[in-house]
Design a protein around this motif. Structure first.
Motif, PDB file in Angstrom:
ATOM      1  N   MET A  23     -39.257  48.811  32.114  1.00  0.00           N
ATOM      2  CA  MET A  23     -39.038  47.590  31.338  1.00  0.00           C
ATOM      3  C   MET A  23     -38.291  46.541  32.165  1.00  0.00           C
ATOM      4  N   GLY A  24     -37.328  47.006  32.968  1.00  0.00           N
ATOM      5  CA  GLY A  24     -36.575  46.082  33.814  1.00  0.00           C
ATOM      6  C   GLY A  24     -37.485  45.336  34.782  1.00  0.00           C
ATOM      7  N   LEU A  25     -38.394  46.061  35.419  1.00  0.00           N
ATOM      8  CA  LEU A  25     -39.305  45.436  36.378  1.00  0.00           C
ATOM      9  C   LEU A  25     -40.231  44.434  35.674  1.00  0.00           C
ATOM     10  N   LEU A  26     -40.695  44.812  34.483  1.00  0.00           N
ATOM     11  CA  LEU A  26     -41.621  43.938  33.760  1.00  0.00           C
ATOM     12  C   LEU A  26     -40.920  42.695  33.230  1.00  0.00           C
ATOM     13  N   GLU A  27     -39.743  42.901  32.632  1.00  0.00           N
ATOM     14  CA  GLU A  27     -39.025  41.769  32.051  1.00  0.00           C
ATOM     15  C   GLU A  27     -38.589  40.768  33.108  1.00  0.00           C
ATOM     16  N   ALA A  28     -38.307  41.281  34.301  1.00  0.00           N
ATOM     17  CA  ALA A  28     -37.870  40.382  35.371  1.00  0.00           C
ATOM     18  C   ALA A  28     -39.078  39.703  36.035  1.00  0.00           C
ATOM     19  N   HIS A  29     -40.283  39.997  35.533  1.00  0.00           N
ATOM     20  CA  HIS A  29     -41.512  39.429  36.103  1.00  0.00           C
ATOM     21  C   HIS A  29     -41.576  39.648  37.612  1.00  0.00           C
ATOM     22  N   MET A  30     -41.280  40.875  38.048  1.00  0.00           N
ATOM     23  CA  MET A  30     -41.383  41.208  39.466  1.00  0.00           C
ATOM     24  C   MET A  30     -42.857  41.140  39.878  1.00  0.00           C
ATOM     25  N   PRO A  31     -43.120  40.834  41.153  1.00  0.00           N
ATOM     26  CA  PRO A  31     -44.522  40.696  41.579  1.00  0.00           C
ATOM     27  C   PRO A  31     -45.222  42.050  41.743  1.00  0.00           C
ATOM     28  N   VAL A  32     -45.304  42.795  40.657  1.00  0.00           N
ATOM     29  CA  VAL A  32     -45.892  44.130  40.670  1.00  0.00           C
ATOM     30  C   VAL A  32     -47.299  44.064  40.073  1.00  0.00           C
ATOM     31  N   ASP A  33     -48.268  44.695  40.756  1.00  0.00           N
ATOM     32  CA  ASP A  33     -49.646  44.702  40.256  1.00  0.00           C
ATOM     33  C   ASP A  33     -49.889  45.858  39.299  1.00  0.00           C
ATOM     34  N   THR A  34     -49.384  47.023  39.711  1.00  0.00           N
ATOM     35  CA  THR A  34     -49.646  48.240  38.943  1.00  0.00           C
ATOM     36  C   THR A  34     -48.418  49.132  39.006  1.00  0.00           C
ATOM     37  N   LEU A  35     -48.142  49.816  37.914  1.00  0.00           N
ATOM     38  CA  LEU A  35     -47.088  50.831  37.919  1.00  0.00           C
ATOM     39  C   LEU A  35     -47.739  52.160  37.571  1.00  0.00           C
ATOM     40  N   VAL A  36     -47.566  53.128  38.443  1.00  0.00           N
ATOM     41  CA  VAL A  36     -48.081  54.467  38.146  1.00  0.00           C
ATOM     42  C   VAL A  36     -46.868  55.377  38.054  1.00  0.00           C
ATOM     43  N   THR A  37     -46.584  55.879  36.858  1.00  0.00           N
ATOM     44  CA  THR A  37     -45.367  56.671  36.712  1.00  0.00           C
ATOM     45  C   THR A  37     -45.598  57.931  35.900  1.00  0.00           C
ATOM     46  N   THR A  93     -51.383  48.489  34.260  1.00  0.00           N
ATOM     47  CA  THR A  93     -51.895  47.392  35.074  1.00  0.00           C
ATOM     48  C   THR A  93     -51.293  46.094  34.543  1.00  0.00           C
ATOM     49  N   VAL A  94     -50.496  45.453  35.381  1.00  0.00           N
ATOM     50  CA  VAL A  94     -49.774  44.261  34.923  1.00  0.00           C
ATOM     51  C   VAL A  94     -50.771  43.122  34.661  1.00  0.00           C
ATOM     52  N   ARG A  95     -50.618  42.505  33.509  1.00  0.00           N
ATOM     53  CA  ARG A  95     -51.513  41.409  33.131  1.00  0.00           C
ATOM     54  C   ARG A  95     -51.162  40.156  33.932  1.00  0.00           C
ATOM     55  N   GLU A  96     -52.200  39.368  34.239  1.00  0.00           N
ATOM     56  CA  GLU A  96     -51.934  38.113  34.926  1.00  0.00           C
ATOM     57  C   GLU A  96     -51.182  37.174  34.000  1.00  0.00           C
ATOM     58  N   LYS A  97     -51.504  37.329  32.724  1.00  0.00           N
ATOM     59  CA  LYS A  97     -50.887  36.445  31.738  1.00  0.00           C
ATOM     60  C   LYS A  97     -50.832  37.259  30.447  1.00  0.00           C
ATOM     61  N   PRO A  98     -49.725  37.147  29.695  1.00  0.00           N
ATOM     62  CA  PRO A  98     -49.607  37.939  28.465  1.00  0.00           C
ATOM     63  C   PRO A  98     -50.751  37.640  27.495  1.00  0.00           C
ATOM     64  N   PRO A  99     -51.071  38.578  26.595  1.00  0.00           N
ATOM     65  CA  PRO A  99     -52.185  38.396  25.675  1.00  0.00           C
ATOM     66  C   PRO A  99     -51.879  37.380  24.575  1.00  0.00           C
ATOM     67  N   VAL A 100     -50.594  37.048  24.391  1.00  0.00           N
ATOM     68  CA  VAL A 100     -50.219  36.046  23.392  1.00  0.00           C
ATOM     69  C   VAL A 100     -49.234  35.073  24.031  1.00  0.00           C
ATOM     70  N   GLU A 101     -49.266  33.839  23.529  1.00  0.00           N
ATOM     71  CA  GLU A 101     -48.357  32.840  24.101  1.00  0.00           C
ATOM     72  C   GLU A 101     -47.143  32.704  23.197  1.00  0.00           C
ATOM     73  N   VAL A 102     -45.985  33.101  23.724  1.00  0.00           N
ATOM     74  CA  VAL A 102     -44.771  33.099  22.889  1.00  0.00           C
ATOM     75  C   VAL A 102     -43.538  32.741  23.713  1.00  0.00           C
ATOM     76  N   ASP A 103     -42.462  32.467  22.991  1.00  0.00           N
ATOM     77  CA  ASP A 103     -41.151  32.421  23.617  1.00  0.00           C
ATOM     78  C   ASP A 103     -40.712  33.892  23.645  1.00  0.00           C
ATOM     79  N   GLU A 104     -40.613  34.474  24.826  1.00  0.00           N
ATOM     80  CA  GLU A 104     -40.371  35.919  24.931  1.00  0.00           C
ATOM     81  C   GLU A 104     -39.092  36.358  24.231  1.00  0.00           C
TER      82      GLU A 104
END
Ligand code: SAM
Length: 274
Positions: A128-142, A199-210
């Motif tokens: 969640m930390g990596l995603l919320e910080a919008h790190m330049p990650v393409d894919t996370l395999v965990t 697989t990190v999305r290029e853009k979120p599926p909905v447009e919101v104030d996060e």
């Protein structure tokens, strides 16, 4: 990877596995290869590996052509890794806590993949930390607990669906790749595990104030038995205002949070008044 080799290495370095650091090492080579496959490595891909242990998965990644930066917290293992990863030119081992190091500085690549088999109690905060910080990650395999993987991919209206599902699906397209039994590790953990690929999305599926979106989501799931009009009160918004918000969003306040899709949460967030 196999059990005898792993035990031999640990013995040679006089290392007892630390429960506190969640040290369960992979001893099944097929699982290692399947994780590498799930990461879909192409020659030269930059990979951040979190928690390499004695370097089992690290080797697999490097052999597939990845340029690996492996971050390990346990100083004793740094010494082991120097030996087990000797001769690999495309691996850099960093001694540190993934929650504290400056990742951007350590992974000198514009975009990268994250591969991790981590202690289960820090896996979710790290993802969640990596995603919320919008790190330049393409894919996370965990590797995660099977039950956590199921929550990540859960759809509305199921018992596994919750704020983790919404958050992971907002940022990524998650997919359970395969289930891993306890016997694939030493020592064997108490639960089944699963490898999940996000697989990190290029853009979120909905447009919101996060900030607002996640506040609404969190409140909606805070008390699962309660209806939206009740549980959303925990945000501090008065009942009258909530009624107006839900009406404007076209959502029935008698519904429970666990039935709402991302789009419906977004509809509420986008008319939120606070
Ligand atoms: N990847 C190896 C494998 O599959 O055999 C080891 C997996 S073991 C479950 C988790 C590893 O993460 C351990 O080597 C542990 O020392 C390391 N670790 C735990 N907390 C960490 C942290 N905060 N930062 C970096 N590494 C950590």
């Amino acid at each position: 990877a196999n059990k005898d080799v792993t035990l031999h290495i640990l013995k040679r370095f006089g290392i007892r596995m630390s429960k506190k650091l969640g040290q369960n090492f992979l001893i099944d080579e097929r699982v290692v290869q399947n994780i590498v496959k799930a990461a879909d490595i192409t020659q030269g891909d930059a990979v951040l590996e979190i928690g390499p242990g004695i370097g089992t998965l690290t080797q697999g990644l490097a052999e597939a052509g990845a340029a690996v930066t492996a971050v390990e917290i346990d100083r004793r293992l740094i010494e082991v890794l120097a030996k087990t990863l000797e001769g690999y030119e495309n691996i850099r081992v960093v001694h540190g806590d993934i929650l504290r190091i400056n990742i951007e500085k350590e992974v000198a690549a514009p975009r990268y993949k994250v591969v991790a088999n981590l202690p289960y109690y820090i896996t979710t905060p790290i993802i969640m930390g990596l995603l919320e910080a919008h790190m330049p990650v393409d894919t996370l395999v965990t590797m995660v607990q099977k039950e956590v993987a199921q929550r990540m991919v859960a759809v509305p209206g199921t018992k596994d669906y919750g704020s983790l599902s919404v958050a992971v699906q907002y940022y990524t397209q998650p997919e359970i790749m395969f289930v891993v039994p306890p016997a694939a590790f030493i020592p064997p953990p108490a639960v089944d595990s699963a490898v999940i690929r996000c697989t990190v999305r290029e853009k979120p599926p909905v447009e919101v104030d996060e900030r607002i979106f996640f506040r609404v989501v969190k409140a909606a799931f805070a008390q699962r038995r309660k209806t939206l009009s009740n549980t959303l009160k925990t945000t501090g918004v008065p009942a009258e205002t909530l009624k107006i918000i839900l009406e404007k969003a076209g959502i029935d306040g008698g519904r429970r949070g666990e039935t709402l899709s991302l789009e419906e949460f977004a509809a509420i967030a986008n008319v939120w008044i606070q």
